[in-house]
Design an enzyme around this catalytic site. Structure first.
Site, PDB file in Angstrom:
ATOM      1  CB  ALA A 105      -7.917   6.619 -20.971  1.00 11.36           C
ATOM      2  CD  GLU A 156      -0.229  -4.367   5.781  1.00 10.79           C
ATOM      3  OE1 GLU A 156      -1.468  -4.449   5.704  1.00 10.79           O
ATOM      4  OE2 GLU A 156       0.402  -3.309   5.626  1.00 10.79           O
ATOM      5  CB  CYS A 190       3.423  -0.087   4.895  1.00  5.49           C
ATOM      6  SG  CYS A 190       2.002  -0.482   3.875  1.00  5.49           S
ATOM      7  CB  THR A 232      -3.135   0.998  -4.694  1.00  9.14           C
ATOM      8  OG1 THR A 232      -4.154   0.468  -3.840  1.00  9.14           O
ATOM      9  CG2 THR A 232      -3.651   2.251  -5.391  1.00  9.14           C
ATOM     10  CB  SER A 282      -4.851   6.539   3.875  1.00  8.56           C
ATOM     11  OG  SER A 282      -3.639   5.827   3.912  1.00  8.56           O
ATOM     12  CG  HIS A 325       5.146   3.262   2.266  1.00  8.92           C
ATOM     13  ND1 HIS A 325       5.190   1.957   1.829  1.00  8.92           N
ATOM     14  CD2 HIS A 325       3.828   3.575   2.413  1.00  8.92           C
ATOM     15  CE1 HIS A 325       3.949   1.486   1.742  1.00  8.92           C
ATOM     16  NE2 HIS A 325       3.107   2.447   2.093  1.00  8.92           N
ATOM     17  CE  LYS A 334      -0.848  14.175  -6.069  1.00  9.93           C
ATOM     18  NZ  LYS A 334      -2.247  13.776  -5.784  1.00  9.93           N
ATOM     19  CG  ASN A 405       1.848  -0.564  -1.421  1.00 13.25           C
ATOM     20  OD1 ASN A 405       2.939  -0.712  -0.898  1.00 13.25           O
ATOM     21  ND2 ASN A 405       0.802  -0.108  -0.764  1.00 13.25           N
ATOM     22  CB  SER A 439      -2.267   2.627   7.604  1.00  9.86           C
ATOM     23  OG  SER A 439      -2.137   3.228   6.345  1.00  9.86           O
TER      24      SER A 439
END
Length: 574
Positions: A105, A156, A190, A232, A282, A325, A334, A405, A439
């Site tokens: 969870a 992409e 991206c 994601t 990544s 992004h 972060k 994303n 990437s």
């Protein structure tokens, strides 16, 4: 607008500027100087123009420091005039997906910071996403298709190794007869949408510009194989109109780019939509690129400020808003903390007793390249930057949190989220920092400045008004169970790249006005149709398409012809 000068498009020729290359004597002189420390010779380009009006010398000694004598001859305030955001009509709840996947969870909702994930069935592909975004922008702004002179696509999501998405979009231009449209697809994970946007801005500011708008569309379908990366995912497209006198003005010379080779995320299997992902690598690539881009950006803006007589340091505080992004929302939080770490380490004498750096003295000697996965550093600077995150970045995550994303459109969905949730007065005059990452890898940190003109009916007013319903449109989507989501992913996996295929997903579950795939024939040629607007059903998407925004002519000339409606188009021979 004055008639275009042959040398500086969109501006009247200053005095008796030479009318052709033959009428001006252009000479280039190169000089070298030794930079302290490295001993390398740095080339300095001195450009001299000798015209009938006299002699002008321009010297450029630092990348990104545009001389004032040159700047006033460029089209004024080039940037983004309009935006259109499209996302699929269905989503899966991330908390429910945690349970369905047997994950702990909070793994997706707290650990990744995601609430909902939009996804496409087999009725939508990259061509249909971009068709929808482009036509909606053109309709909302009442633009004729012959007012567009450049169309760029960043994606992409590849359905053909040769034929570009841009060529499919050209079918929207057929009725007005406009085939004189430059641009093509740009691909690097991206980052493709940002590269396409830069191409469009560069075109408007170049001698190639013919006075028409540039149009950019970034779109992708992000899907992953079953496992930890699947939550994601996401899907969507963002279309942007580029031209002069824009409400979001590109800051000239303030692009800081870092590009490097890495196999952090790539798609070597042409028969699958799924990427190969090294998650830890990544993250390291993303954060290292952010560090380097921020360092270069600060050097460039310091150079500009010094030329203007300003002697001060650039810090995170100088951005009104910062958007990133967003592979997932927690990484964005972060990343903002990472910028504060850079400010702290770059400050010659930070106050660690009071203010934002209070209590951080223990981290004074850390090396950035050794802190990508340092939980102690991460925790300390996320706490220290919490207030700045609330002020400058949190609201940018609306689309990312609710839709996931989108790959190339991700950072522009974040930009649209900022515009949709602030007043004109809150936006006016602000510098917005944008960090784009793809990437492989490629990254740029750049900035746009919001116009000061926030009067009713201004370009900023129109732009914000067109995005103000963003949250309502997100809330109008249909929630499906994780089991239905998994079935859709399995269907896409099994039918990807099939020939002679008719999609199975119901059309009536798409948003009004959405383009969708009707069939793929035995030669892999794709045919599309558009769902009706459903003008009477009161749906937010129908209201969007019935907008009465005034007609916008081309920036340099009027283009009165309006595009007609198209019932069906095909990505094959006609």
């Amino acid at each position: 607008m004055p008639s275009a000068s042959p040398h500086w498009p969109g501006r009247a020729a200053p005095r008796r500027m030479a009318s052709s290359v033959r009428d001006a004597d252009w000479t280039r002189e190169r000089a070298s100087e030794k930079r302290r420390g490295g001993g390398r010779a740095t080339t300095v380009l001195i450009l001299k123009e000798v015209a009938t009006s006299g002699q002008c010398m321009v010297e450029k000694t630092m990348p990104g420091s545009l001389p004032a004598s040159l700047a006033n001859k460029w089209p004024k305030d080039v940037g983004i005039l309009a935006m259109e955001v499209y996302f699929p009509s269905q989503y899966v709840d991330q908390a429910e997906l945690e349970t369905f996947d047997g994950a702990s969870a909070g793994k997706y909702t707290v650990g990744l910071g995601q609430a909902r994930m939009g996804f496409c069935g087999d009725r939508e592909d990259i061509n249909s996403l971009c068709l929808t975004a482009v036509q909606r922008l053109m309709e909302r702004r009442r633009l004729p298709y012959d007012s567009v002179g450049r169309l760029e696509v960043g994606t992409e999501t590849i359905v053909d190794k040769s034929k570009s998405v841009k060529t499919v979009l050209m079918q929207l231009f057929e009725e007005c007869g406009n085939t004189d449209v430059e641009g093509i697809d740009t691909t690097n994970a991206c980052y493709g949408g940002t590269a396409a946007l830069f191409n469009a801005v560069n075109w408007v500011e170049s001698s190639s510009w013919d006075g028409r708008y540039a149009l950019v569309v970034a779109g992708d379908i992000a899907v992953y194989a079953t496992g930890s990366a699947r939550p994601t995912g996401g899907a969507g497209a963002v279309a942007m109109l580029v031209g002069p006198d824009a409400p979001l003005i590109f800051d000239r010379g303030l692009r800081a780019t870092h590009m490097q080779h890495a196999y952090d995320f790539y798609k070597p299997d042409m028969l699958s939509e799924y990427p190969v992902v090294d998650g830890k690598l990544s993250i390291e690539c993303y954060l290292s690129a952010l560090d380097r881009c921020y360092s270069v950006y600060r050097k460039k803006i310091h150079t500009q400020w010094q030329r203007e007589g300003l002697d001060r340091r650039f810090t995170l505080e100088d951005f009104g808003f910062v958007v990133f992004h967003s592979p997932y929302c927690k990484l964005v939080q972060k990343s903002l903390a990472r910028l504060m770490l850079n400010d702290f380490l770059g400050h010659p004498d930070p106050d660690t007793q009071t203010g934002p750096f209070a209590g951080l003295e223990a981290f004074r000697e850390v090396k950035p390249e050794e802190t990508y996965f340092d939980r102690e550093v991460e925790k300390a600077f996320m706490k220290a930057s919490a207030e700045l995150f609330e002020q400058k970045t949190k609201l940018s995550l609306l689309v990312s949190n609710q839709n996931g994303n989108m790959y190339t459109p991700s950072v522009y969905g974040c930009l649209a989220s900022v515009l949709a949730q602030h007043t004109l007065q809150q936006l006016s005059g602000q510098r917005i920092g944008l960090f784009s990452y793809g990437s492989g890898f490629a990254a740029t940190l750049y900035s746009v400045t919001v116009t000061q003109d926030c009067t009713p009916g201004s370009e900023l007013d129109k732009l914000v008004a067109s995005l103000i319903d963003l949250k309502d449109r997100l809330d109008s989507r249909r929630k499906v169970s994780p089991a239905v989501f998994a079935e859709n992913m399995k269907l896409r996996e099994e039918t990807h790249h099939l020939a002679s295929y008719v999609p199975q997903s119901p059309v009536d579950e798409l948003f009004p006005g959405t383009w969708y795939l009707t069939r793929i024939d035995e030669k892999h040629r794709r045919t599309y149709a558009r769902r009706s607007h459903d003008k009477e059903n009161g749906h937010p998407e129908a209201a969007l398409l019935n907008s009465t925004t005034e007609h916008m002519p081309s920036p340099a000339k009027k283009m009165p012809r309006m595009p007609g409606s198209t019932d069906a188009i095909t990505n094959g021979d006609h």
